[in-house]
Design a protein around this motif. Structure first.
Motif, PDB file in Angstrom:
ATOM      1  N   GLU A  72      -1.645 -13.769  12.113  1.00  0.00           N
ATOM      2  CA  GLU A  72      -1.217 -12.374  11.998  1.00  0.00           C
ATOM      3  C   GLU A  72      -2.354 -11.554  11.376  1.00  0.00           C
TER       4      GLU A  72
ATOM      5  N   ILE B 166      -2.684  -8.033   9.097  1.00  0.00           N
ATOM      6  CA  ILE B 166      -1.910  -7.093   8.285  1.00  0.00           C
ATOM      7  C   ILE B 166      -2.836  -5.957   7.879  1.00  0.00           C
TER       8      ILE B 166
ATOM      9  N   TYR C  52       1.226  -1.618   7.430  1.00  0.00           N
ATOM     10  CA  TYR C  52       2.123  -2.293   6.476  1.00  0.00           C
ATOM     11  C   TYR C  52       1.846  -1.828   5.046  1.00  0.00           C
ATOM     12  N   GLN C  53       1.270  -0.640   4.924  1.00  0.00           N
ATOM     13  CA  GLN C  53       0.956  -0.029   3.626  1.00  0.00           C
ATOM     14  C   GLN C  53      -0.031  -0.863   2.791  1.00  0.00           C
TER      15      GLN C  53
ATOM     16  N   LEU D 229       5.376  -8.625   2.631  1.00  0.00           N
ATOM     17  CA  LEU D 229       4.498  -7.468   2.885  1.00  0.00           C
ATOM     18  C   LEU D 229       4.598  -6.472   1.726  1.00  0.00           C
TER      19      LEU D 229
END
Length: 263
Positions: free
Chosen positions: A143, A145, A149-150, A181
């Motif tokens: 993944e 990120i 996702y802030q 997250l």
């Protein structure tokens, strides 16, 4: 006793004419030798590169990429600055471009500062610019990120704070939970930051060759040396001067030969 006969004006003119010829001949010889020395060096370059270009296929110049760093610098191709981190028994590297490399193989897109890599709960997490990249032990991407996702942007360091992921973005430190997250700001304390290492020379060499690519071949180097373009405008002017020098050598050589024949 006979008085010495004065030199007649015609004799004086003949002597002056011979003296002038001698001075011109000495001048021509002096500059003929100097031009010959300079021109010989450039003619040697022209001859060697010309022979090489005539046998490009036999020498495989068009298939041989340039690897000499000094010559590459003339084309504006510099050696990359390699940043590597240990990835288990392997190495994760960044060359200042847009990709991460696992050993010498391209692995993942990575734009921006490579902040490091750390193993957390069975996954490897790399900090790359404004992203966290989650990977398995064999380098498979699980993944990515990012800011959607802030995730705080501009990661500068990544490491472990106890059993948790921690990282710095700007001047702030965060504890991260990639499952939830969630990114919690914390005061600065003890942490085990990912430390860059020097990867093995074989990997570094392969990365440099991959970064520099095969865009410049030895055939192009021979062509540019033959024309003087390898030194840009200065090289072209130098080859033009060499051509002018050869013309002057021909003229001065013929003049010296002709004067010697007349004598």
């Amino acid at each position: 006793m006979n008085a010495q006969q004065p030199t007649s004006p015609p004799d004086q003119k003949a002597k002056q004419k011979r003296r002038r010829r001698q001075q011109v001949r000495a001048f021509l010889w002096r500059w003929h030798r100097r031009l010959g020395l300079v021109a010989a060096i450039l003619v040697l370059v022209l001859s060697v590169t010309g022979i090489a270009l005539n046998h490009t296929e036999a020498l495989k110049l068009d298939e041989s990429p340039l690897r000499n760093q000094w010559l590459l610098s003339l084309y504006g191709v510099e050696a990359p600055e390699i940043t590597s981190y240990a990835f288990g028994e392997q190495y994760l590297s960044h060359l200042g471009g847009d990709y991460l490399y696992l050993n010498s193989d391209e692995l993942a897109y990575c734009r921006g500062h490579f902040a490091g890599v750390v193993s957390i709960t069975g996954l490897w997490i790399a900090g790359c610019g404004d992203e966290l990249i989650l990977m398995t032990d064999d380098g498979e991407i699980v993944e990515r990120i990012g800011s959607v996702y802030q995730l705080p942007t501009s990661l500068t360091r990544i490491g472990r704070c106890g059993e948790s992921l921690c990282f710095e973005a700007g001047a702030q430190r965060y504890i991260g939970d990639v499952d939830q997250l969630a990114w919690r700001p914390v005061d600065k304390g003890e942490s085990d930051w990912s430390q860059s290492v020097t990867s093995p020379e074989t990997i570094r060499k392969a990365l440099v060759e991959q970064y520099q690519g095969e865009a410049i071949s030895w055939e192009r180097v021979m062509l540019d040396m033959h024309s003087g373009r390898i030194l840009s405008g200065f090289g072209v002017a130098l080859m033009d001067l060499a051509a002018i020098g050869l013309i002057l050598l021909s003229i001065s050589g013929f003049t010296l030969w002709y004067q010697g024949r007349r004598r």
